[in-house]
Design a protein around this motif. Sequence first.
Motif, PDB file in Angstrom:
ATOM      1  N   ASP A  52       7.397   9.718  40.340  1.00  0.00           N
ATOM      2  CA  ASP A  52       7.192  10.859  39.452  1.00  0.00           C
ATOM      3  C   ASP A  52       6.000  10.592  38.536  1.00  0.00           C
ATOM      4  O   ASP A  52       5.827   9.467  38.045  1.00  0.00           O
ATOM      5  N   PRO A  53       5.188  11.597  38.272  1.00  0.00           N
ATOM      6  CA  PRO A  53       4.050  11.394  37.366  1.00  0.00           C
ATOM      7  C   PRO A  53       4.520  11.161  35.930  1.00  0.00           C
ATOM      8  O   PRO A  53       5.485  11.783  35.472  1.00  0.00           O
ATOM      9  N   LEU A  54       3.871  10.243  35.245  1.00  0.00           N
ATOM     10  CA  LEU A  54       4.159   9.999  33.833  1.00  0.00           C
ATOM     11  C   LEU A  54       3.277  10.896  32.972  1.00  0.00           C
ATOM     12  O   LEU A  54       2.127  11.159  33.316  1.00  0.00           O
ATOM     13  N   GLU A  55       3.835  11.349  31.854  1.00  0.00           N
ATOM     14  CA  GLU A  55       3.007  12.087  30.904  1.00  0.00           C
ATOM     15  C   GLU A  55       2.031  11.103  30.267  1.00  0.00           C
ATOM     16  O   GLU A  55       2.423  10.121  29.641  1.00  0.00           O
ATOM     17  N   ARG A  56       0.757  11.368  30.455  1.00  0.00           N
ATOM     18  CA  ARG A  56      -0.273  10.458  29.972  1.00  0.00           C
ATOM     19  C   ARG A  56      -1.181  11.180  28.985  1.00  0.00           C
ATOM     20  O   ARG A  56      -1.395  12.380  29.073  1.00  0.00           O
ATOM     21  N   ARG A  57      -1.718  10.445  28.075  1.00  0.00           N
ATOM     22  CA  ARG A  57      -2.754  10.976  27.197  1.00  0.00           C
ATOM     23  C   ARG A  57      -3.825   9.901  27.052  1.00  0.00           C
ATOM     24  O   ARG A  57      -3.519   8.706  26.943  1.00  0.00           O
ATOM     25  N   THR A  58      -5.045  10.343  27.104  1.00  0.00           N
ATOM     26  CA  THR A  58      -6.161   9.399  27.029  1.00  0.00           C
ATOM     27  C   THR A  58      -6.769   9.412  25.631  1.00  0.00           C
ATOM     28  O   THR A  58      -6.886  10.470  24.998  1.00  0.00           O
ATOM     29  N   PRO A  88     -11.496   5.159  28.864  1.00  0.00           N
ATOM     30  CA  PRO A  88     -10.590   5.421  27.741  1.00  0.00           C
ATOM     31  C   PRO A  88      -9.286   4.641  27.886  1.00  0.00           C
ATOM     32  O   PRO A  88      -8.997   4.069  28.944  1.00  0.00           O
ATOM     33  N   VAL A  89      -8.517   4.614  26.810  1.00  0.00           N
ATOM     34  CA  VAL A  89      -7.191   3.994  26.811  1.00  0.00           C
ATOM     35  C   VAL A  89      -6.167   5.045  27.245  1.00  0.00           C
ATOM     36  O   VAL A  89      -6.276   6.220  26.875  1.00  0.00           O
ATOM     37  N   THR A  90      -5.174   4.620  28.031  1.00  0.00           N
ATOM     38  CA  THR A  90      -4.123   5.518  28.496  1.00  0.00           C
ATOM     39  C   THR A  90      -2.797   5.142  27.855  1.00  0.00           C
ATOM     40  O   THR A  90      -2.332   4.009  28.006  1.00  0.00           O
ATOM     41  N   LEU A  91      -2.188   6.067  27.131  1.00  0.00           N
ATOM     42  CA  LEU A  91      -0.862   5.862  26.556  1.00  0.00           C
ATOM     43  C   LEU A  91       0.153   6.694  27.333  1.00  0.00           C
ATOM     44  O   LEU A  91      -0.160   7.795  27.800  1.00  0.00           O
ATOM     45  N   VAL A  92       1.366   6.173  27.461  1.00  0.00           N
ATOM     46  CA  VAL A  92       2.450   6.903  28.113  1.00  0.00           C
ATOM     47  C   VAL A  92       3.677   6.856  27.209  1.00  0.00           C
ATOM     48  O   VAL A  92       3.744   6.085  26.255  1.00  0.00           O
TER      49      VAL A  92
END
Length: 276
Positions: free
Chosen positions: A115-121, A258-262
Amino acid sequence: MDVDVGIVAQRGNERAQQLTEALLDVLESDSVAVAVDEETGDAIDVVSVPVTEMADSDLVVSIGGDGTLLFVAREVGSTPILGVNLGEVGFLNAVSPADAVDVVTDLVDRLRRGDPLERRTLERLRARGDGWTLEPALNEIVVHGPRRGHGGGATIEIRVDGTRYADGHADGVLVATPTGSTAYNLSEGGPLVHPTADALVVTQMAAEDSMPPLVVDPGAELELAVTGAETAYAISDGRNRHQLESPATVSVSLAADPVTLVGPRTNFFDGLEKLE
């Protein structure tokens, strides 16, 4: 699918070490491959690896304050990071220690299912000059004279896309991302920037004839030209630095990685209430 998880705990923090042990117990009992950073591994007597080797993990868990996450981001690049907050404000770390095990196991289950994770860059900045480049900065790039305070600044001209914005003697100039607007930038009188804003902030530091802080498009080419001092410094996130021989020009632009947070998002406005 198989899932590899890295865990990096704040150095010398017993709470972080205890939480690492709790995560290890749960994840390894579920046949998850887990890597722990070297200092934490020594403290809790488990096999460990350098943090840079976690760049190939599916997820890296940062346990500590924003400073710990900044360190992890420098070492693992764009690998997804989950921040567990042991600090006071925690703009980057959304997960409480009490929720950490549940959140991490949920993310691992999602990864296993594909499943895809919600990510924000989060964009980072790169400073470069004649023959040198600093490590990317998640918070800010600072260019300043030989020291802060009386007699220690430099003349710094700020150019945006080739056009001069400000020019004069100052302790230094700071270029911040939205992430970094709540850090050094704020203490120097720069504005708060909502983390979803697409912008950078340029703030003079104790300038003799100052201009207001300037918000620019993140794609702008920024140049900081330093004169009037025997030496100066370009600094990335307060850690990586390059000594400049005046005259010198520092170019600041978005980094390519960029940095990826989940995981859960922090509440920006709740964090502001905790600022001193």
